[in-house]
Write a protein that holds these residues in place. Structure first.
Motif, PDB file in Angstrom:
ATOM      1  N   ASP A   1       0.858  -1.190   0.000  1.00  0.00           N
ATOM      2  CA  ASP A   1       0.000   0.000   0.000  1.00  0.00           C
ATOM      3  C   ASP A   1       0.889   1.233   0.000  1.00  0.00           C
ATOM      4  O   ASP A   1       1.889   1.302   0.731  1.00  0.00           O
TER       5      ASP A   1
ATOM      6  N   CYS B   1       5.672   6.805 -10.140  1.00  0.00           N
ATOM      7  CA  CYS B   1       4.316   6.567  -9.640  1.00  0.00           C
ATOM      8  C   CYS B   1       3.468   7.788  -9.960  1.00  0.00           C
ATOM      9  O   CYS B   1       3.789   8.899  -9.529  1.00  0.00           O
TER      10      CYS B   1
ATOM     11  N   SER C   1      -0.173   7.705  -9.670  1.00  0.00           N
ATOM     12  CA  SER C   1      -1.445   7.693  -8.953  1.00  0.00           C
ATOM     13  C   SER C   1      -1.236   8.159  -7.513  1.00  0.00           C
ATOM     14  O   SER C   1      -0.128   8.078  -6.966  1.00  0.00           O
TER      15      SER C   1
ATOM     16  N   SER D   1      -2.657   6.999  -4.700  1.00  0.00           N
ATOM     17  CA  SER D   1      -2.604   5.933  -3.700  1.00  0.00           C
ATOM     18  C   SER D   1      -2.942   4.617  -4.373  1.00  0.00           C
ATOM     19  O   SER D   1      -3.446   4.569  -5.502  1.00  0.00           O
ATOM     20  N   GLY D   2      -2.677   3.514  -3.684  1.00  0.00           N
ATOM     21  CA  GLY D   2      -3.004   2.207  -4.223  1.00  0.00           C
ATOM     22  C   GLY D   2      -2.159   1.131  -3.582  1.00  0.00           C
ATOM     23  O   GLY D   2      -1.575   1.331  -2.512  1.00  0.00           O
ATOM     24  N   ASN D   3      -2.112  -0.013  -4.240  1.00  0.00           N
ATOM     25  CA  ASN D   3      -1.266  -1.111  -3.797  1.00  0.00           C
ATOM     26  C   ASN D   3      -0.453  -1.594  -4.989  1.00  0.00           C
ATOM     27  O   ASN D   3      -0.986  -1.715  -6.108  1.00  0.00           O
ATOM     28  N   ALA D   4       0.824  -1.828  -4.780  1.00  0.00           N
ATOM     29  CA  ALA D   4       1.690  -2.230  -5.887  1.00  0.00           C
ATOM     30  C   ALA D   4       2.753  -3.205  -5.409  1.00  0.00           C
ATOM     31  O   ALA D   4       3.169  -3.177  -4.249  1.00  0.00           O
TER      32      ALA D   4
END
Length: 460
Positions: free
Chosen positions: A65, A101, A103, A105-108
């Motif tokens: 995250d 990056c 974006s 927020s998110g998960n990668a």
């Protein structure tokens, strides 16, 4: 292996800081809100070496995250690691500097540069490139070309702060005795706090210091600027701050908190009686946890800034970061903070209340934005910018005999916190390193000592 940012270059200096920031004589100059050279120094000596808020732990649920944000004008990524810790990296590929990056927020599992295909794992290590075979024959050491890591990252009561300067004081030292007051919002219930909803982003054509200073201690404007909006929200007359029996302005190294002891004054203007009831319901447990004094602060008429650009409103529970985008512009990041243990309907009422008051279309934020923008625009005048601006209210109000921690002044209608904010700002601009920043709290209480005495006194 990531590359750690170890030091910050602060060799250049302004020769005339005292001319436009003369706190002993209670004056500042409008030049500080407009000059490009001053702004460049701020990026170098304030934002590149102070602790800056980057995220809340509640925004990270599992490994990978991430939150993309900025520290000053530097793009960074904060990533939760497999061991549950958090690390922060410059959001720029070490090959040609493109963002890795895009974006918010998110998960990668990792980050890949669009330009030449350099890829990095969540620990910042370089793990591959487009046409990777050609690097094998060029004496290339991938272990030396990971994402550049921000030197320091630490948390306080769920709040994540980061710092580019490895020689900076620890976060605990940086917050000092002011943390005792901050706990009235960030640690008043078991389980801590969380963000609800997403991040609200907006822009204003104003200098970042004007906004940060407004929250550090300017309750004076509220009864005038926000009078009509507050009356509309409350449906009647608004209490005068000068009528409060007990209120304070408290500061330490640029941080400031002004507050009354009325428990629910800030939350009242949200127009939700359920929120008032909630605060009164938890008040006994807050008193047991933090003492009677701080139980009266939880939703009171108040505001605070952690230097340089992190501000919050207890009761209204809005958290904001004034991100600098030049001397005449900010990007405002806003979140809503709630106790994790609060009922879901209470969390939702706080979220909606924040939208009505302190959001781009909020009844209070529109008032503030107009004022701040014109304070900045007037500073563009070559003659106007050089006029003295007065910050002298409450110069004789320091409380010498008190068990409360930090520098404590009587009354909220007081510019003591503003003076402390600009003095610390000035000290940083003049100091080549952290060791050269004057300790202007010498003779006052040591960090935590008075807080401990106060807590023991309340416990009795």
């Amino acid at each position: 292996m990531t590359t750690m940012i170890k030091t910050v270059d602060v060799t250049t200096a302004l020769s005339d800081v005292d001319r436009f920031c003369d706190i002993p004589n209670a004056r500042i100059s409008g030049e500080i809100f407009h000059r490009q050279d001053i702004y460049e120094q701020e990026l170098e000596k304030v934002f590149a070496r102070c602790w800056l808020f980057v995220a809340h732990e509640s925004q990270f649920k599992k490994a990978g995250d991430y939150i993309a944000t900025t520290m000053g004008e530097d793009d960074v990524i904060v990533v939760r690691q497999k061991d549950g810790s958090h690390r922060a990296f410059i959001n720029a590929c070490p090959h040609r500097g493109n963002k890795v990056c895009f974006s918010e927020s998110g998960n990668a599992r990792g980050f890949i540069c669009n330009y030449h295909g350099w890829s990095f794992d969540i620990a910042g290590n370089l793990i591959g490139q487009h046409e990777s075979g050609i690097y094998e024959n060029s004496h290339f050491d991938a272990s030396k070309w990971g994402l550049r890591e921000v030197a320091l990252i630490d948390s306080y009561k769920g709040l994540l702060f980061a710092n580019f300067d490895a020689d900076a004081p620890s976060l605990k030292e940086y917050l000092g005795p002011m943390a005792w007051y901050f706990d009235a919002l960030f640690d008043n219930q078991e389980g801590g706090t969380e963000f609800v909803g997403g991040c609200i982003r907006s822009t204003m054509d104003c200098n970042w210091k004007i906004a940060a200073e407004n929250f550090v201690g300017d309750i004076l404007h509220a009864g005038w600027t926000h009078d009509s909006a507050a009356r509309a929200m409350l449906g009647g007359a608004v209490a005068k701050v000068s009528d409060f029996d007990e209120s304070y302005s408290v500061n330490w190294h640029g941080h400031g908190y002004e507050f009354a002891m009325d428990t629910v004054g800030n939350v009242a203007v949200l127009g939700e009686s359920a929120l008032n009831k909630y605060l009164h319901t938890i008040k006994p447990s807050v008193a047991e946890r933090l003492g009677d004094f701080r139980s009266n602060m939880i939703g009171s008429v108040s505001s605070a800034t952690i230097f340089p650009n992190f501000s919050f409103l207890p009761g209204q529970n809005t958290i904001r970061v004034w991100q600098p985008r030049g001397p005449n512009k900010i990007e405002l990041y806003t979140w809503v903070l709630v106790n994790k243990s609060a009922p879901e309907e209470i969390k939702e009422k706080w979220r909606k209340g924040a939208m009505m008051t302190f959001s781009p279309t909020g009844v209070f934020e529109m008032d503030d934005g107009e004022n701040w923008e014109y304070c900045t625009k007037t500073a563009r005048g070559k003659v106007t910018a050089k006029q003295d601006l007065y910050v002298g209210l409450g110069q004789e109000s320091l409380l010498q005999e008190t068990d409360l921690p930090a520098n404590v002044y009587s009354g909220q209608l007081n510019e003591a916190n503003s003076r402390a904010f600009y003095q610390f700002w000035s000290d940083l601009l003049k100091a080549p390193s952290w060791n050269d920043v004057p300790n202007r709290n010498v003779g006052r209480v040591e960090a935590g000592a008075a807080a401990e005495r106060c807590s023991l006194k309340e416990a009795k």
